[in-house]
Design a protein around this motif. Structure first.
Motif, PDB file in Angstrom:
ATOM      1  N   SER A  52       0.821  -1.201   0.000  1.00 57.97           N
ATOM      2  CA  SER A  52       0.000   0.000   0.000  1.00 57.97           C
ATOM      3  C   SER A  52       0.865   1.265   0.000  1.00 57.97           C
ATOM      4  N   ARG A  53       0.239   2.374  -0.344  1.00 53.35           N
ATOM      5  CA  ARG A  53       0.949   3.645  -0.296  1.00 53.35           C
ATOM      6  C   ARG A  53       1.435   3.932   1.127  1.00 53.35           C
ATOM      7  N   GLU A  54       0.605   3.622   2.112  1.00 54.29           N
ATOM      8  CA  GLU A  54       0.975   3.880   3.505  1.00 54.29           C
ATOM      9  C   GLU A  54       2.211   3.061   3.891  1.00 54.29           C
ATOM     10  N   ARG A  55       2.241   1.790   3.448  1.00 55.06           N
ATOM     11  CA  ARG A  55       3.411   0.965   3.762  1.00 55.06           C
ATOM     12  C   ARG A  55       4.641   1.469   3.015  1.00 55.06           C
ATOM     13  N   ALA A  56       4.459   1.911   1.794  1.00 56.34           N
ATOM     14  CA  ALA A  56       5.585   2.456   1.020  1.00 56.34           C
ATOM     15  C   ALA A  56       6.197   3.654   1.735  1.00 56.34           C
ATOM     16  N   LEU A  57       5.365   4.507   2.312  1.00 59.03           N
ATOM     17  CA  LEU A  57       5.876   5.666   3.037  1.00 59.03           C
ATOM     18  C   LEU A  57       6.618   5.233   4.303  1.00 59.03           C
ATOM     19  N   GLU A  58       6.120   4.182   4.964  1.00 52.67           N
ATOM     20  CA  GLU A  58       6.832   3.652   6.126  1.00 52.67           C
ATOM     21  C   GLU A  58       8.205   3.120   5.724  1.00 52.67           C
ATOM     22  N   ILE A  59       8.266   2.430   4.589  1.00 51.52           N
ATOM     23  CA  ILE A  59       9.539   1.895   4.102  1.00 51.52           C
ATOM     24  C   ILE A  59      10.515   3.024   3.814  1.00 51.52           C
ATOM     25  N   ARG A  60      10.016   4.084   3.223  1.00 48.87           N
ATOM     26  CA  ARG A  60      10.887   5.223   2.952  1.00 48.87           C
ATOM     27  C   ARG A  60      11.470   5.790   4.235  1.00 48.87           C
ATOM     28  N   ARG A  61      10.649   5.924   5.255  1.00 50.65           N
ATOM     29  CA  ARG A  61      11.138   6.438   6.535  1.00 50.65           C
ATOM     30  C   ARG A  61      12.173   5.485   7.143  1.00 50.65           C
ATOM     31  N   GLU A  62      11.923   4.181   7.043  1.00 53.93           N
ATOM     32  CA  GLU A  62      12.864   3.205   7.589  1.00 53.93           C
ATOM     33  C   GLU A  62      14.223   3.291   6.897  1.00 53.93           C
ATOM     34  N   LEU A  63      14.210   3.354   5.566  1.00 52.77           N
ATOM     35  CA  LEU A  63      15.465   3.422   4.822  1.00 52.77           C
ATOM     36  C   LEU A  63      16.205   4.724   5.108  1.00 52.77           C
ATOM     37  N   ALA A  64      15.460   5.803   5.249  1.00 51.07           N
ATOM     38  CA  ALA A  64      16.085   7.092   5.547  1.00 51.07           C
ATOM     39  C   ALA A  64      16.675   7.099   6.955  1.00 51.07           C
ATOM     40  N   ARG A  65      15.927   6.584   7.902  1.00 51.70           N
ATOM     41  CA  ARG A  65      16.363   6.610   9.308  1.00 51.70           C
ATOM     42  C   ARG A  65      17.519   5.641   9.571  1.00 51.70           C
ATOM     43  N   ASP A  66      17.422   4.436   9.017  1.00 53.46           N
ATOM     44  CA  ASP A  66      18.361   3.375   9.374  1.00 53.46           C
ATOM     45  C   ASP A  66      19.561   3.269   8.425  1.00 53.46           C
ATOM     46  N   HIS A  67      19.411   3.767   7.195  1.00 54.63           N
ATOM     47  CA  HIS A  67      20.471   3.567   6.209  1.00 54.63           C
ATOM     48  C   HIS A  67      20.896   4.843   5.484  1.00 54.63           C
ATOM     49  N   GLY A  68      20.238   5.970   5.793  1.00 58.23           N
ATOM     50  CA  GLY A  68      20.586   7.219   5.115  1.00 58.23           C
ATOM     51  C   GLY A  68      20.250   7.217   3.639  1.00 58.23           C
ATOM     52  N   ILE A  69      19.216   6.456   3.247  1.00 54.59           N
ATOM     53  CA  ILE A  69      18.817   6.320   1.838  1.00 54.59           C
ATOM     54  C   ILE A  69      17.434   6.922   1.652  1.00 54.59           C
ATOM     55  N   TRP A  70      17.318   7.795   0.664  1.00 56.91           N
ATOM     56  CA  TRP A  70      16.018   8.369   0.286  1.00 56.91           C
ATOM     57  C   TRP A  70      15.668   7.808  -1.098  1.00 56.91           C
ATOM     58  N   PRO A  71      14.787   6.801  -1.165  1.00 57.17           N
ATOM     59  CA  PRO A  71      14.580   6.091  -2.426  1.00 57.17           C
ATOM     60  C   PRO A  71      13.643   6.782  -3.407  1.00 57.17           C
ATOM     61  N   PHE A  72      12.728   7.582  -2.924  1.00 57.62           N
ATOM     62  CA  PHE A  72      11.757   8.232  -3.811  1.00 57.62           C
ATOM     63  C   PHE A  72      11.135   9.417  -3.091  1.00 57.62           C
ATOM     64  N   ASN A  73      10.504  10.269  -3.884  1.00 61.99           N
ATOM     65  CA  ASN A  73       9.783  11.415  -3.316  1.00 61.99           C
ATOM     66  C   ASN A  73       8.304  11.066  -3.177  1.00 61.99           C
ATOM     67  N   ARG A  74       7.482  11.568  -4.056  1.00 62.27           N
ATOM     68  CA  ARG A  74       6.042  11.298  -3.961  1.00 62.27           C
ATOM     69  C   ARG A  74       5.743   9.847  -4.339  1.00 62.27           C
ATOM     70  N   VAL A  75       4.805   9.240  -3.624  1.00 63.19           N
ATOM     71  CA  VAL A  75       4.350   7.895  -3.955  1.00 63.19           C
ATOM     72  C   VAL A  75       2.836   7.937  -4.108  1.00 63.19           C
ATOM     73  N   ASN A  76       2.329   7.156  -5.057  1.00 61.01           N
ATOM     74  CA  ASN A  76       0.909   7.198  -5.408  1.00 61.01           C
ATOM     75  C   ASN A  76       0.241   5.858  -5.135  1.00 61.01           C
ATOM     76  N   HIS A  77      -1.067   5.897  -4.927  1.00 64.21           N
ATOM     77  CA  HIS A  77      -1.848   4.674  -4.840  1.00 64.21           C
ATOM     78  C   HIS A  77      -1.815   3.962  -6.192  1.00 64.21           C
ATOM     79  N   GLY A  78      -1.681   2.643  -6.174  1.00 64.58           N
ATOM     80  CA  GLY A  78      -1.776   1.864  -7.397  1.00 64.58           C
ATOM     81  C   GLY A  78      -3.226   1.632  -7.784  1.00 64.58           C
TER      82      GLY A  78
END
Length: 364
Positions: free
Chosen positions: A298-324
């Protein structure tokens, strides 16, 4: 911690160009102005803006170009003038056209023109999408590349057939070339060759070019002069265009020169993404320096993943994410610019692998 704070702490940012702070951007602009003896224009009258308009027209292969404060204003004005000159016949637009998706029905509510949706929303136009329209048209507006479907391009032969059809029937052919600079590498042709056969071309000064904002509209001298007058009538007569022009002009040539490298980097990223089947890429092969990546979460889970990667690994994988389209799916756009160009291959592979692993965990 906010997303903005997380992004600021990341050492690996995959999408786009490195964001300059206002202080950095303004300092670079001031230094360029000082080195080149730049003076403000007054309501569009000045050496800097007129030279830059001429340069953009030259690159695109047109007689003239004019600055406009936004692409939204440039495009609806262009298509309104084309429709007015042809008895207000409809304008053909792809279902994913910016005018439909992002401009809040301005063409309709402000009485600019009537629009006809044509073509498949998940595919770029073919020649048959246009030649098969039985109605009389005033204009056809074609986005190159089509952002909402991952930067796809109409096949070259289809594009040439659309040009010939419009020319033979007196239909105004307009290009939404907000990302035309990016399409040149995908087509493997100079932008002037792509633009040849169009009556007008709009292109952005801030997307791939990295300016503060603004747009250019290129066409015949007569049409450009008419459009410029209508920009003024609609509130676009800004007293000084110079901040926008300086921000674009000072890096214009360098950005154009970098487009092939961005495209090659996109091909590399595409190959890396294909190593992880949980990440589905659109289009099937890169056609510009951008991609859409589809996720089975889901979009909500994708945003959680982004926060995890940013917080734990210093990686920002994407900006805006959309519902499929399907439940519990999402997708995001990756525009390949300086950030990915400057990231070592190994770090890109690591970042994509961490993203894929987090998505797979989300499936559990």
């Amino acid at each position: 911690m906010t997303d903005t704070e997380l992004l600021a702490r990341c050492t690996t940012v995959l999408p786009g160009h490195r964001a300059r702070t206002p202080a950095e951007m303004f300092a670079a602009m001031a230094a360029w102005c000082d080195a080149n003896g730049i003076a403000h224009d007054t309501y569009g009258d000045g050496a800097l803006i007129q030279r830059f308009e001429a340069r953009v027209a030259e690159v695109l292969g047109f007689e003239a170009a004019v600055f406009c404060i936004s692409g939204t204003l440039a495009q609806v004005t262009t298509l309104r003038l084309a429709a007015d000159a042809r008895g207000r016949a409809p304008v053909a637009l792809h279902p994913t056209a910016h005018i439909f998706v992002h401009e809040r029905s301005n063409y309709q509510l402000l009485g600019h023109f009537d629009a006809l949706r044509t073509g498949d929303p998940f595919r770029p136009w073919t020649a048959a999408d246009i030649t098969g329209i039985p109605d009389r048209l005033s204009a056809v507006a074609l986005e190159i590349p089509m952002r909402e479907i991952g930067g796809q391009l109409s096949a070259w032969d289809d594009l040439q057939a659309i040009k010939a059809h419009c020319r033979a029937r007196g239909i105004h052919l307009h290009m939404d070339g907000a990302r035309l600079w990016e399409a040149a590498a995908g087509y493997g042709r100079p932008v002037a060759e792509i633009a040849a056969g169009f009556d007008t071309v709009y292109t952005s000064l801030y997307k791939g070019i990295g300016g503060l904002g603004g747009a250019m509209l290129a066409g015949s001298r007569e049409f450009v002069a008419q459009a410029a007058e209508w920009f003024k009538r609609q509130g676009g007569n800004v007293i000084h265009r110079s901040p926008y022009v300086v921000a674009a002009a000072m890096q214009f040539e360098q950005r154009l020169a970098a487009m092939p490298a961005y495209f090659e980097r996109t091909r590399f990223l595409f190959d890396v993404l294909r190593d992880h089947p949980v990440l589905r890429v659109n289009p099937a092969r890169p056609q510009a320096n951008m991609l859409h990546v589809h996720l089975p979460v889901s979009r909500e889970r994708a945003l959680e993943i982004r926060r995890e990667l940013a917080r734990d690994h210093g990686i920002w994988p994407f900006n805006r994410v959309n519902h499929g389209v399907l439940p519990d799916t999402a997708f995001f756009e990756l525009y390949v610019g300086d950030n990915l160009l400057d990231t070592p291959d190994g770090r890109v592979r690591e970042a994509v692998a961490l993203l894929a692993a987090a998505v797979e965990r989300g499936l559990g």
